[in-house]
Design a protein around this motif. Sequence first.
Motif, PDB file in Angstrom:
ATOM      1  N   PRO A   1      -4.183 -18.521   8.174  1.00  0.00           N
ATOM      2  CA  PRO A   1      -3.406 -17.783   9.178  1.00  0.00           C
ATOM      3  C   PRO A   1      -2.876 -16.431   8.699  1.00  0.00           C
ATOM      4  O   PRO A   1      -1.690 -16.110   8.819  1.00  0.00           O
ATOM      5  CB  PRO A   1      -2.250 -18.746   9.466  1.00  0.00           C
ATOM      6  CG  PRO A   1      -2.015 -19.431   8.157  1.00  0.00           C
ATOM      7  CD  PRO A   1      -3.392 -19.614   7.559  1.00  0.00           C
ATOM      8  N   VAL A   2      -3.747 -15.577   8.149  1.00  0.00           N
ATOM      9  CA  VAL A   2      -3.319 -14.267   7.669  1.00  0.00           C
ATOM     10  C   VAL A   2      -3.413 -13.244   8.800  1.00  0.00           C
ATOM     11  O   VAL A   2      -4.304 -13.327   9.648  1.00  0.00           O
ATOM     12  CB  VAL A   2      -4.154 -13.810   6.458  1.00  0.00           C
ATOM     13  CG1 VAL A   2      -3.932 -14.734   5.281  1.00  0.00           C
ATOM     14  CG2 VAL A   2      -5.638 -13.730   6.796  1.00  0.00           C
ATOM     15  N   ARG A   3      -2.485 -12.288   8.779  1.00  0.00           N
ATOM     16  CA  ARG A   3      -2.446 -11.244   9.794  1.00  0.00           C
ATOM     17  C   ARG A   3      -2.117  -9.901   9.148  1.00  0.00           C
ATOM     18  O   ARG A   3      -1.155  -9.784   8.389  1.00  0.00           O
ATOM     19  CB  ARG A   3      -1.407 -11.556  10.877  1.00  0.00           C
ATOM     20  CG  ARG A   3      -1.725 -12.804  11.700  1.00  0.00           C
ATOM     21  CD  ARG A   3      -2.938 -12.587  12.590  1.00  0.00           C
ATOM     22  NE  ARG A   3      -3.236 -13.773  13.394  1.00  0.00           N
ATOM     23  CZ  ARG A   3      -4.069 -14.741  13.032  1.00  0.00           C
ATOM     24  NH1 ARG A   3      -4.682 -14.672  11.842  1.00  0.00           N
ATOM     25  NH2 ARG A   3      -4.303 -15.768  13.828  1.00  0.00           N
ATOM     26  N   ILE A   4      -2.907  -8.889   9.463  1.00  0.00           N
ATOM     27  CA  ILE A   4      -2.690  -7.539   8.953  1.00  0.00           C
ATOM     28  C   ILE A   4      -1.517  -6.893   9.691  1.00  0.00           C
ATOM     29  O   ILE A   4      -1.448  -6.939  10.927  1.00  0.00           O
ATOM     30  CB  ILE A   4      -3.959  -6.688   9.146  1.00  0.00           C
ATOM     31  CG1 ILE A   4      -5.081  -7.194   8.219  1.00  0.00           C
ATOM     32  CG2 ILE A   4      -3.679  -5.212   8.891  1.00  0.00           C
ATOM     33  CD1 ILE A   4      -6.442  -6.577   8.514  1.00  0.00           C
ATOM     34  N   VAL A   5      -0.603  -6.270   8.928  1.00  0.00           N
ATOM     35  CA  VAL A   5       0.558  -5.630   9.551  1.00  0.00           C
ATOM     36  C   VAL A   5       0.688  -4.143   9.206  1.00  0.00           C
ATOM     37  O   VAL A   5       1.433  -3.417   9.874  1.00  0.00           O
ATOM     38  CB  VAL A   5       1.864  -6.355   9.171  1.00  0.00           C
ATOM     39  CG1 VAL A   5       1.848  -7.780   9.688  1.00  0.00           C
ATOM     40  CG2 VAL A   5       2.106  -6.326   7.659  1.00  0.00           C
ATOM     41  N   ALA A   6      -0.011  -3.672   8.169  1.00  0.00           N
ATOM     42  CA  ALA A   6       0.080  -2.255   7.802  1.00  0.00           C
ATOM     43  C   ALA A   6      -1.158  -1.856   7.003  1.00  0.00           C
ATOM     44  O   ALA A   6      -1.766  -2.685   6.325  1.00  0.00           O
ATOM     45  CB  ALA A   6       1.338  -1.972   6.984  1.00  0.00           C
ATOM     46  N   ASN A   7      -1.500  -0.583   7.090  1.00  0.00           N
ATOM     47  CA  ASN A   7      -2.626  -0.090   6.304  1.00  0.00           C
ATOM     48  C   ASN A   7      -2.284  -0.165   4.815  1.00  0.00           C
ATOM     49  O   ASN A   7      -1.114  -0.139   4.430  1.00  0.00           O
ATOM     50  CB  ASN A   7      -2.966   1.349   6.690  1.00  0.00           C
ATOM     51  CG  ASN A   7      -4.265   1.825   6.061  1.00  0.00           C
ATOM     52  OD1 ASN A   7      -5.202   1.045   5.910  1.00  0.00           O
ATOM     53  ND2 ASN A   7      -4.327   3.083   5.687  1.00  0.00           N
ATOM     54  N   GLY A   8      -3.331  -0.264   3.988  1.00  0.00           N
ATOM     55  CA  GLY A   8      -3.128  -0.328   2.554  1.00  0.00           C
ATOM     56  C   GLY A   8      -3.596   0.922   1.836  1.00  0.00           C
ATOM     57  O   GLY A   8      -2.804   1.688   1.290  1.00  0.00           O
ATOM     58  N   VAL A   9      -4.908   1.156   1.860  1.00  0.00           N
ATOM     59  CA  VAL A   9      -5.465   2.333   1.185  1.00  0.00           C
ATOM     60  C   VAL A   9      -6.797   2.679   1.835  1.00  0.00           C
ATOM     61  O   VAL A   9      -7.523   1.792   2.294  1.00  0.00           O
ATOM     62  CB  VAL A   9      -5.642   2.077  -0.328  1.00  0.00           C
ATOM     63  CG1 VAL A   9      -6.689   0.994  -0.596  1.00  0.00           C
ATOM     64  CG2 VAL A   9      -5.980   3.351  -1.078  1.00  0.00           C
ATOM     65  N   THR A  10      -7.114   3.961   1.877  1.00  0.00           N
ATOM     66  CA  THR A  10      -8.282   4.439   2.611  1.00  0.00           C
ATOM     67  C   THR A  10      -9.064   5.447   1.783  1.00  0.00           C
ATOM     68  O   THR A  10      -8.487   6.233   1.025  1.00  0.00           O
ATOM     69  CB  THR A  10      -7.841   5.073   3.945  1.00  0.00           C
ATOM     70  OG1 THR A  10      -7.136   4.094   4.721  1.00  0.00           O
ATOM     71  CG2 THR A  10      -9.023   5.582   4.757  1.00  0.00           C
ATOM     72  N   SER A  11     -10.368   5.431   1.941  1.00  0.00           N
ATOM     73  CA  SER A  11     -11.262   6.386   1.280  1.00  0.00           C
ATOM     74  C   SER A  11     -10.912   7.821   1.684  1.00  0.00           C
ATOM     75  O   SER A  11     -10.393   8.068   2.773  1.00  0.00           O
ATOM     76  CB  SER A  11     -12.711   6.073   1.673  1.00  0.00           C
ATOM     77  OG  SER A  11     -13.572   7.157   1.411  1.00  0.00           O
ATOM     78  N   THR A  12     -11.243   8.759   0.808  1.00  0.00           N
ATOM     79  CA  THR A  12     -11.060  10.173   1.147  1.00  0.00           C
ATOM     80  C   THR A  12     -12.079  10.631   2.184  1.00  0.00           C
ATOM     81  O   THR A  12     -11.869  11.631   2.864  1.00  0.00           O
ATOM     82  CB  THR A  12     -11.213  11.070  -0.092  1.00  0.00           C
ATOM     83  OG1 THR A  12     -12.573  10.998  -0.566  1.00  0.00           O
ATOM     84  CG2 THR A  12     -10.267  10.648  -1.200  1.00  0.00           C
ATOM     85  N   GLY A  13     -13.214   9.906   2.256  1.00  0.00           N
ATOM     86  CA  GLY A  13     -14.274  10.314   3.164  1.00  0.00           C
ATOM     87  C   GLY A  13     -15.113  11.463   2.640  1.00  0.00           C
ATOM     88  O   GLY A  13     -15.966  11.987   3.354  1.00  0.00           O
ATOM     89  N   GLU A  14     -14.913  11.850   1.383  1.00  0.00           N
ATOM     90  CA  GLU A  14     -15.634  12.983   0.796  1.00  0.00           C
ATOM     91  C   GLU A  14     -16.646  12.501  -0.230  1.00  0.00           C
ATOM     92  O   GLU A  14     -16.266  11.937  -1.262  1.00  0.00           O
ATOM     93  CB  GLU A  14     -14.662  13.959   0.138  1.00  0.00           C
ATOM     94  CG  GLU A  14     -13.654  14.584   1.084  1.00  0.00           C
ATOM     95  CD  GLU A  14     -12.704  15.522   0.363  1.00  0.00           C
ATOM     96  OE1 GLU A  14     -13.127  16.127  -0.657  1.00  0.00           O
ATOM     97  OE2 GLU A  14     -11.544  15.628   0.795  1.00  0.00           O
ATOM     98  N   GLU A  15     -17.902  12.715   0.040  1.00  0.00           N
ATOM     99  CA  GLU A  15     -18.965  12.338  -0.886  1.00  0.00           C
ATOM    100  C   GLU A  15     -18.774  13.062  -2.214  1.00  0.00           C
ATOM    101  O   GLU A  15     -18.590  14.274  -2.266  1.00  0.00           O
ATOM    102  CB  GLU A  15     -20.335  12.712  -0.295  1.00  0.00           C
ATOM    103  CG  GLU A  15     -21.520  12.159  -1.049  1.00  0.00           C
ATOM    104  CD  GLU A  15     -21.744  10.666  -0.779  1.00  0.00           C
ATOM    105  OE1 GLU A  15     -22.244   9.995  -1.703  1.00  0.00           O
ATOM    106  OE2 GLU A  15     -21.432  10.212   0.340  1.00  0.00           O
TER     107      GLU A  15
END
Length: 315
Positions: free
Chosen positions: A101-115
């Motif tokens: 029963p896990v639920r996401i509540v906030a973002n954690g970390v995201t890629s820069t999107g830059e190759e």
Amino acid sequence: MILPVAATVTLLATAACGGGGEGGGDGDGPQSITVGAIPIVDVAPLHLGVDQGIFEKHGIELTIENTTGGAQAVPSVVSGEFDFAFGNTTSLLVAQEQDLPVRIVANGVTSTGEEGNDFGGVVVPEGSDIAEPRDLEDATIAVNNLENIGDTTVRNTVRQAGGDSDTIEFVELPFPEMPAALERGDVDAAWVVEPFLTAAKAGGATEIASNFVDAHESLSVAYYFTTEQVIQEDPELVDNFTAAMEESLAYANDNPDEVRRILGEYTEIEESVAQEIVLPTWPTDLNRESTQAVADLMVHDGVLEDKPDLDELYR
């Protein structure tokens, strides 16, 4: 993503006392909670939130307990040992398929999107014949965990380049050991994250792919999560934690110098290295499209049996 540090780091947002789940909504003072997080660059916003008094402002006294990753964080949250935790997207998707029963509540970390300018990538040793992702066919590649975010996204990168990802042999190896393994020739390539990406390249390795970027232009690699029970029993706490976390994410995104400073307080990254590494991004939005992209890759690789219902994964 594991970085060796002292066994447990405890940071208190205030000097007030209280047990987990106490205080808070009744006006008697801050609510004491425990959050599990691996001691790496990715969770800098969490530590900055304590450092800057953001959690205190939202009525939370926060204790941070070090974990080794999602495999430890998920059961610790489900059992009630942690109120919230930081976990990678793949671990949370697997947990959902297992009816946890896990639920996401906030973002954690995201890629820069830059190759070529992301906080994770695939590297090969100096002098390697591997020059591009397609050349990774038949290669032995080190990842920190099998059937996780690393090998899932690396396979995708090789497929996108026209290679046969089924011929790759993935081996499990801790990130700190990967640069030396490359130099010895124990593996043909390695998927590494910061600060080990910068260290590997400083030692002569060449980065040939940004696998997070290839998976999605804004890949959310991990999230903060809790359980259905916590959400049902204390929605005000979840609201306060989410608000504090979003403010902390925004602060980290807007203050990279503060991120580099705080790293010295909860990791063993040397200050000189902290100034050189590529930082991830910390947007506040929950990117479901990104999570779906990871889920689709996991279904393709057979890690997940069925396409998940993301409405049941997010709060």
